[in-house]
Design a protein around this motif. Structure first.
Motif, mmCIF file in Angstrom:
data_model
loop_
_atom_site.group_PDB
_atom_site.id
_atom_site.type_symbol
_atom_site.label_atom_id
_atom_site.label_comp_id
_atom_site.label_asym_id
_atom_site.label_seq_id
_atom_site.Cartn_x
_atom_site.Cartn_y
_atom_site.Cartn_z
ATOM 1 N N LEU A 1 -3.130 -4.352 -8.253
ATOM 2 C CA LEU A 1 -3.677 -4.192 -6.894
ATOM 3 C C LEU A 1 -3.167 -3.075 -6.319
ATOM 4 O O LEU A 1 -2.030 -2.796 -6.526
ATOM 5 C CB LEU A 1 -3.368 -5.431 -6.000
ATOM 6 N N GLN A 2 -3.849 -2.018 -5.664
ATOM 7 C CA GLN A 2 -3.519 -1.004 -5.182
ATOM 8 C C GLN A 2 -2.383 -1.051 -4.002
ATOM 9 O O GLN A 2 -1.566 -0.232 -3.956
ATOM 10 C CB GLN A 2 -4.694 -0.143 -4.265
ATOM 11 N N GLY A 3 -2.611 -2.025 -3.318
ATOM 12 C CA GLY A 3 -1.596 -2.318 -2.238
ATOM 13 C C GLY A 3 -0.389 -2.868 -2.831
ATOM 14 O O GLY A 3 0.985 -2.140 -2.304
ATOM 15 N N GLU A 4 -0.210 -3.242 -3.914
ATOM 16 C CA GLU A 4 1.023 -3.688 -4.651
ATOM 17 C C GLU A 4 1.730 -2.287 -4.973
ATOM 18 O O GLU A 4 2.817 -2.129 -4.814
ATOM 19 C CB GLU A 4 0.826 -4.484 -5.901
ATOM 20 N N ILE B 1 0.964 -9.718 0.390
ATOM 21 C CA ILE B 1 -0.255 -9.075 -0.745
ATOM 22 C C ILE B 1 -0.141 -10.250 -1.709
ATOM 23 O O ILE B 1 -1.317 -10.795 -2.181
ATOM 24 C CB ILE B 1 0.141 -7.980 -1.425
ATOM 25 N N ASP C 1 -2.701 -12.580 1.262
ATOM 26 C CA ASP C 1 -3.899 -11.948 0.978
ATOM 27 C C ASP C 1 -3.915 -10.605 0.952
ATOM 28 O O ASP C 1 -2.902 -9.786 1.617
ATOM 29 C CB ASP C 1 -4.881 -12.211 2.632
ATOM 30 N N GLU C 2 -4.455 -9.967 -0.145
ATOM 31 C CA GLU C 2 -4.217 -8.674 -0.354
ATOM 32 C C GLU C 2 -4.659 -7.640 0.512
ATOM 33 O O GLU C 2 -3.799 -6.640 0.859
ATOM 34 C CB GLU C 2 -5.076 -8.336 -1.909
ATOM 35 N N ARG C 3 -5.810 -7.845 1.135
ATOM 36 C CA ARG C 3 -6.046 -6.868 2.234
ATOM 37 C C ARG C 3 -5.242 -6.853 3.316
ATOM 38 O O ARG C 3 -4.767 -5.698 3.727
ATOM 39 C CB ARG C 3 -7.619 -7.155 2.627
ATOM 40 N N LYS C 4 -4.940 -7.959 3.598
ATOM 41 C CA LYS C 4 -3.989 -7.914 5.041
ATOM 42 C C LYS C 4 -2.645 -7.458 4.755
ATOM 43 O O LYS C 4 -1.836 -6.916 5.537
ATOM 44 C CB LYS C 4 -3.840 -9.526 5.388
ATOM 45 N N SER D 1 -1.835 -5.019 2.347
ATOM 46 C CA SER D 1 -1.961 -3.649 2.225
ATOM 47 C C SER D 1 -2.056 -3.055 3.277
ATOM 48 O O SER D 1 -1.584 -1.845 3.786
ATOM 49 C CB SER D 1 -3.313 -3.388 1.334
ATOM 50 N N VAL D 2 -2.809 -3.365 4.417
ATOM 51 C CA VAL D 2 -2.936 -3.065 5.620
ATOM 52 C C VAL D 2 -1.636 -2.951 6.659
ATOM 53 O O VAL D 2 -1.166 -2.202 7.450
ATOM 54 C CB VAL D 2 -4.217 -3.781 6.742
ATOM 55 N N SER D 3 -0.779 -4.199 6.198
ATOM 56 C CA SER D 3 0.450 -4.275 7.104
ATOM 57 C C SER D 3 1.624 -3.325 6.341
ATOM 58 O O SER D 3 2.715 -3.198 7.224
ATOM 59 C CB SER D 3 1.040 -5.765 6.857
#
Length: 287
Positions: A76-79, A129, A133-136, A138-140
């Motif tokens: 995952l990009q957020g990871e 993440i 939730d992955e999106r939440k 990443s945004v955080s």
């Protein structure tokens, strides 16, 4: 979405109430009075300075493995962003903490606490993440890191440690609880608990700086050992990243422990239920 806004609103309200009803916590100047102030090779407070070197090693190794052939398999990009922030913070601790210990004072303490705060807050985002939730998550990342930076600035300008204390200690409670209760995306989740345990030990050693220095006959202080134990936190997390794989059967540690405990109890009951019966064997009279 509505529930999320309510949750953030409640959290913000609790923070405001806490700030209103609790007294400010100034930075004690006794904090800078460390037990071991010996000088070696022209380096003041030498062991407290040098003992930060492991942070640099682990931080650089973690960064290299994040980007070299995607060794950690961060899907995952957020990871990738979250772990990058974490390892950058860990590597920066070596410089910030060493700079502070060369001449301990409030102004230098900012550079000691700043990289640690980046590491703390990015870890919380990584947990969101992986387990919420992955999106939440990443945004955080950016808001959480900024919150940590603001807490340090607030302490520096208003001499009040309350926001910084929340940023530092809430993850220490939330992460082990989340590690136990929330189903993981990856295997080897127990490494989070090992990391949390070493950090807890490090905080105890920090508080016992002078007693440990006395117990070791002035060989090493509690604060120096604290650095070494705290450096084990990113070591365990790096090992976890290297060994883990996608969890096909997502169960929380609590669920796994319950199943294991049930099996143990069942085996104990079965063992107790086993009985041995003895039959009478006729004895021949030898004459």
């Amino acid at each position: 979405m509505k529930k999320e806004y309510i949750a953030w609103g409640v959290a913000l309200l609790c923070f405001v109430i806490l700030m209103l009803i609790t007294p400010s916590i100034p930075q004690s100047q006794d904090y800078h009075d460390f037990a071991d102030q010996r000088q070696f090779l022209g380096i003041p407070n030498a062991l407290n300075v040098i003992s930060n070197f492991p942070f640099l090693v682990v931080g650089l190794v973690g960064l290299i493995l994040c980007y070299h052939g995607n060794y950690f398999k961060l899907s995952l990009q957020g990871e990738l962003w979250g772990w990058t922030c974490f390892f950058v913070g860990v590597a920066a601790v070596a410089f910030g903490s060493a700079y502070y210990h060369l001449e301990p004072n409030d102004s230098r303490l900012v550079w000691d606490r700043l990289p640690m705060t980046i590491a703390f807050t990015s870890i919380v985002a990584i947990f969101i993440i992986e387990r919420v939730d992955e999106r939440k998550g990443s945004v955080s990342i950016i808001p959480l890191v900024l919150a940590g930076v603001v807490s340090i600035l607030y302490w520096r300008f208003f001499d009040d440690l309350r926001p910084y204390g929340l940023v530092q200690f809430v993850p220490c409670i939330a992460i082990p609880v989340m590690a136990v209760l929330l189903p993981p995306m990856y295997t080897h989740s127990t490494y989070w608990l090992w990391a949390a345990a070493f950090y807890l030990i490090a905080k105890v050693e920090e508080a016992a700086d002078k007693p440990i220095y006395g117990w070791t006959h002035h060989i090493v202080s509690g604060h120096t050992i604290k650095h070494l134990f705290a450096a084990m936190v990113p070591v365990f997390l790096t090992l976890m990243l290297a060994k883990r794989s996608i969890e096909t059967n997502r169960q929380s540690l609590l669920q796994i422990w319950k199943v294991s405990w049930t099996k143990v109890k069942t085996n104990d009951i079965e063992t107790e239920s086993l009985t041995c019966s003895y039959s009478d064997v006729p004895v021949e009279d030898e004459r």
